[in-house]
Enzyme design. Structure first.
Site, short mmCIF file in Angstrom:
data_model
loop_
_atom_site.label_atom_id
_atom_site.label_comp_id
_atom_site.label_asym_id
_atom_site.label_seq_id
_atom_site.Cartn_x
_atom_site.Cartn_y
_atom_site.Cartn_z
N GLU A 72 5.63 -3.24 1.50
CA GLU A 72 5.80 -3.11 0.24
C GLU A 72 5.10 -1.56 0.00
OE1 GLU A 72 5.06 -1.56 -4.03
OE2 GLU A 72 4.53 -3.55 -3.65
N GLY A 84 1.65 2.90 5.76
CA GLY A 84 2.99 1.73 6.22
C GLY A 84 3.20 1.89 7.70
N GLY A 106 0.63 -1.12 -0.08
CA GLY A 106 0.05 -0.28 0.02
C GLY A 106 1.19 1.56 0.30
N SER A 107 0.24 2.69 0.99
CA SER A 107 1.00 3.63 0.77
C SER A 107 1.98 3.41 1.29
CB SER A 107 -0.15 4.74 0.96
OG SER A 107 -0.72 4.64 1.84
N CYS A 136 3.09 -1.24 -9.26
CA CYS A 136 3.69 -0.24 -8.39
C CYS A 136 5.24 -0.47 -9.26
CB CYS A 136 4.33 -1.81 -6.96
SG CYS A 136 1.99 -2.09 -6.29
#
Length: 553
Positions: A294, A277, A272-273, A328
């Site tokens: 990630e 995170g 995600g972001s 991504c």
């Protein structure tokens, strides 16, 4: 528009799948998964025939819709913390049984999945397309091929990398044997993004289950409809090999659901972001569980002056527009040597102007929709900021026939020049079909520009000299590097996937990702000496003695 790579991908996917099907033993059973409620026969069912109109956000249910058409798909419950903890507890019971399973049983599970995926790839791609707005080609490449590669790698090498690994004892411990053993952690928690709904579920699940774990996956609220169907495939395959119920669970909900998952499991994998995170790390600190993050990227795409410009331009467009730029590891910053800058921009503009975006399930379009509501507005704000600071749009694609309710779900592919690093477009992750192109004069400048980012997921470097491309790529601070190609890393499933800086840390995929699902235990034991019964050397004696130091005379 007919990209050469579209035809290549379709042909390659067909050939690979046919080849993989031949490798599956004839005794592997087929499974039957009920898809009657997700199949679209062209006459939309009554409950999903109307256009979804966003209203005040509901916290008790996840509303699902097709981004490409805004047709309503239904809803799923937003699980409360107590419900999440109960799901994890059920998975924990199942995992204790599965931890004793054989690799033979685990491989059979993978073969059953592989057979189903190959035989039903059209269905899987359609469901992914409807839930995210991506084209069928994007789904075939990003969902089917990558997942099949993951399964085949685990089948061929997974057991090898989970068996005890013997290590050197050193000179002082020659009488001992040293090894590393790998045990399942317990229950893995995964919070995954919406951009590849099929693969993002299967990727952590395959590694977790093959290494003897259970897993609970929170799917994105933007891809819950497809995620809940994909769970049926997994559970049916598990049942076919006699695995315990609840070994794999998919849960739906919002932030509260995710927070409860983090506090209940033995490891968390998050895609995600960076902002979310950080929150996950803070929550994971309470129970001191390991975390793999990630968090996206701002990948550099470097083009030297000695390349075949038309060839690299085609790859560049794919790198920017694959899955409508919602990738991504997609390319978001293009650095082109000044000697080929003009010709490269001209080639890219020619290609992009021929690209048409539209509803993938309704017409033959080159690019699909933007999945998240209001994301097109964010993309336009990034473009506006760049234009205000001197950038120029030199080429845009078009948008085809779309319904009234889905106008805001599309963003035409856009090529922008005269960009610099003062612009948000060159610093913030766009996650959309925008190609900002900047020129450089030397290899050193290209490296400096590529490293001028808070992200560090991947890069792609192109040069007529492979050694030169490798040298540039080696100096870019990131976790993935493709030399004279784009995103080929992820098709090599023996390789780890992950980044540095605000792109996160830890790795999934590959040997490192598989072992990251394990408790890594160091073991030392006596070496076996044939025909020798005495201990070598003698045990060290710990006794109380008086030592006298005699003075020198």
């Amino acid at each position: 528009m007919a990209f050469w790579w579209i035809l290549t991908v379709v042909a390659l996917a067909y050939v690979i799948c046919k080849f993989l099907l031949m490798l599956i033993p004839p005794n592997v059973p087929s499974i039957d998964v009920d898809a009657s409620d997700v199949l679209d026969d062209g006459s939309q069912a009554k409950d999903n025939s109307f256009i979804y109109i966003p209203s005040r956000r509901q916290t008790d249910k996840v509303q699902c819709y097709e981004p490409a058409t805004m047709k309503y798909l239904g809803y799923f419950p937003a699980l409360k913390p107590d419900e999440v903890k109960e799901r994890v507890a059920q998975t924990r019971k199942a995992q204790k049984i599965w931890a004793k399973s054989s690799f033979k049983q685990r491989r059979q599970f993978l073969r059953i999945l592989l057979k189903y995926i190959i035989e039903h790839q059209q269905l899987i791609c359609e469901i992914s397309s409807r839930d995210t707005g991506k084209t069928m080609v994007d789904a075939s490449l990003g969902e089917i091929m990558t997942t099949c590669e993951k399964i085949t790698w685990l089948l061929s090498e997974g057991e090898r990398w989970l068996k005890p690994e013997y290590r050197s004892c050193g000179r002082s411990m020659l009488h001992k044997r040293a090894k590393v053993e790998f045990y399942p952690l317990g229950v893995i928690g995964a919070i995954v993004s919406w951009n590849y709904p099929f693969h993002n579920i299967f990727n952590p699940m395959l590694a977790a289950v093959f290494s003897g774990n259970g897993i609970v996956i929170k799917v994105s609220e933007h891809a819950s409809w497809s995620g809940c169907f994909y769970l049926r495939i997994i559970q049916t395959a598990l049942a076919a090999v006699g695995a315990p119920e609840n070994l794999v669970e998919v849960i739906t909900g919002f932030a509260e659901t995710g927070e409860a998952l983090v506090s209940s499991v033995d490891k968390i994998i998050f895609v995600g972001s960076p902002g979310v995170g950080r929150m996950i790390m803070r929550n994971a600190a309470d129970t001191l569980i390991p975390v793999t993050l990630e968090l996206g990227g701002k990948d550099a795409f470097v083009v030297c002056e000695d390349v075949d410009v038309p060839h690299v331009a085609q790859i560049a467009v794919r790198a920017a527009l694959q899955s409508s730029g919602q990738n991504c590891a997609g390319a978001e910053r293009f650095y082109v040597h000044k000697d080929v800058y003009t010709s490269f921009v001209a080639e890219v503009v020619k290609i992009v102007k021929s690209v048409t975006a539209g509803p993938p399930m309704i017409g033959k379009y080159d690019m699909g929709a933007i999945c998240m509501m209001e994301h097109s507005e964010k993309l336009q704000n990034l473009v506006n900021d760049a234009l205000d600071k001197g950038a120029e749009i030199v080429g845009r694609g078009s948008v085809g026939n779309i319904g009234e309710g889905a106008v805001d779900q599309y963003f035409p592919p856009t090529v922008i020049v005269n960009v610099n690093h003062s612009m948000k477009l060159m610093q913030e992750e766009a996650f959309g079909p925008i190609m900002p192109i900047m020129k450089f004069s030397s290899d050193e400048e290209a490296v400096k520009l590529a490293n001028d980012s808070k992200y560090g997921l991947g890069c792609a470097v192109f040069s007529g000299s492979q050694q030169r491309a490798k040298r540039i790529a080696s100096q870019i601070h990131c976790g993935l590097a493709a030399v004279n190609d784009f995103a080929s890393n992820y098709m090599c499933q023996s390789l780890p996937f992950g980044g540095v800086k605000e792109s996160g840390f830890g790795r999934f995929a590959g040997i490192e990702g598989l072992r990251a699902c394990c408790l890594v235990k160091s073991v030392v034991e006596d070496r076996w000496w044939p025909f020798v019964k005495t201990k070598i050397p003698k045990p060290i004696q710990v006794t109380s003695r008086k030592f006298t130091i005699k003075p020198k005379t």
